[in-house]
Design an enzyme around this catalytic site. Sequence first.
Site, PDB file in Angstrom:
ATOM      1  N   LYS A  48     -34.712-129.130  22.435  1.00 60.72           N
ATOM      2  CA  LYS A  48     -34.148-129.747  21.227  1.00 60.72           C
ATOM      3  C   LYS A  48     -33.958-128.703  20.134  1.00 60.72           C
ATOM      4  O   LYS A  48     -32.937-128.684  19.439  1.00 60.72           O
ATOM      5  CB  LYS A  48     -35.051-130.897  20.742  1.00 60.72           C
ATOM      6  N   GLN A  68     -42.209-136.661  19.146  1.00 60.01           N
ATOM      7  CA  GLN A  68     -42.059-136.618  20.599  1.00 60.01           C
ATOM      8  C   GLN A  68     -43.093-137.522  21.270  1.00 60.01           C
ATOM      9  O   GLN A  68     -44.283-137.465  20.946  1.00 60.01           O
ATOM     10  CB  GLN A  68     -42.199-135.161  21.096  1.00 60.01           C
ATOM     11  N   ASP A  90     -33.936-140.864  16.674  1.00 63.35           N
ATOM     12  CA  ASP A  90     -34.202-141.327  18.044  1.00 63.35           C
ATOM     13  C   ASP A  90     -33.703-142.760  18.242  1.00 63.35           C
ATOM     14  O   ASP A  90     -33.553-143.210  19.381  1.00 63.35           O
ATOM     15  CB  ASP A  90     -35.719-141.326  18.317  1.00 63.35           C
TER      16      ASP A  90
HETATM   17  N1  GUN Z   1     -40.064-138.646  25.218  1.00 61.96           N
HETATM   18  C1  GUN Z   1     -39.201-138.805  26.246  1.00 61.96           C
HETATM   19  N2  GUN Z   1     -37.958-139.046  25.772  1.00 61.96           N
HETATM   20  C2  GUN Z   1     -38.051-139.047  24.434  1.00 61.96           C
HETATM   21  C3  GUN Z   1     -37.088-139.230  23.394  1.00 61.96           C
HETATM   22  O1  GUN Z   1     -35.904-139.471  23.605  1.00 61.96           O
HETATM   23  N3  GUN Z   1     -37.571-139.140  22.130  1.00 61.96           N
HETATM   24  C4  GUN Z   1     -38.886-138.914  21.850  1.00 61.96           C
HETATM   25  N4  GUN Z   1     -39.264-138.861  20.569  1.00 61.96           N
HETATM   26  N5  GUN Z   1     -39.794-138.738  22.795  1.00 61.96           N
HETATM   27  C5  GUN Z   1     -39.372-138.802  24.073  1.00 61.96           C
END
Ligand code: GUN
Length: 292
Positions: free
Chosen positions: A52, A96, A119
């Site tokens: 990211k 996350q 998100d």
């Molecule tokens: N863990 C797995 N996929 C995601 C996501 O799209 N966003 C977040 N914040 N955590 C994750």
Amino acid sequence: MQLIDGKATAAQIKAEIAEEVQKIVAAGGKRPHLAAILVGHDGGSETYVRNKVLACEACGFKSTLLRFEDTISETELLNEVDKLNKDEDVDGFIVQLPLPKHISEQKVIEAIDYRKDVDGFHPINVGRMAIGLPCYISATPKGILELLRRYNIETSGKKCVILGRSNIVGKPMAQLMMQKQYGDATVTVCHSRSRDLKKECREADIIIAAIGQPDFVTADMVKDGVTVIDVGTTRVPDATKKSGFRLNGDVKFDEVAPKCAYITPVPGGVGPMTICMLMKNTLSAGKKEFYQ
Ligand code: GUN
């Protein structure tokens, strides 16, 4: 059969975003800023967050990574979320997941200011998405819609079967595929208790598999000319790989692919689109596209 190339599509979208950011900044506008909170040292989460941050660089965004040990208390984490809510330089942020067991993920998600929830996990964004209002749409379903659109795959009036009912993929995907402004399809959601899953799948024009069971969808479950979107990314041991594992989709690719009009591979299908859609949401956050 045409392969849907998520990697190339994602690269193209990131280039489009970078170009737009360059224009915004050249015109005196603000460079979008994404912050990420990472708790602990889970291998998968470390990789996702690293990617990211790299994607932010590729798009010309500012990024901030806040790391905490998994001993952080729920109160302390909620306090960090509050700080990001109030930080006027931060346009959007993510926490996350998964979080350590002593922290309520739902509490943390609901503590995030929905106007910065890139998100799209906050109930306000989920609710707005469900009734077709402008909002942050979570990355995986948004990425799938984008792939279908960019490959000109007709969805209107088609029969779409979604395998899985998770909050992150199955449920939002069903909401979006049924809505007139997105999929405009007839949607069936199948899950572990569905009675005749094979029959449902065999009638589908589009199958979106998101159950997390490697090789679950086999050739006898699909009709000729189907479009298959594989969301599965289960890590299975593989001694031939440097990492010791490979990513395995929910679809038995080798036998299903010959029957398909379109299919996404794993890896290189839906996966690369996910982070790319987080970048799109961050660009929207920077532009205050949905909320003031
Ligand atoms: N863990 C797995 N996929 C995601 C996501 O799209 N966003 C977040 N914040 N955590 C994750």
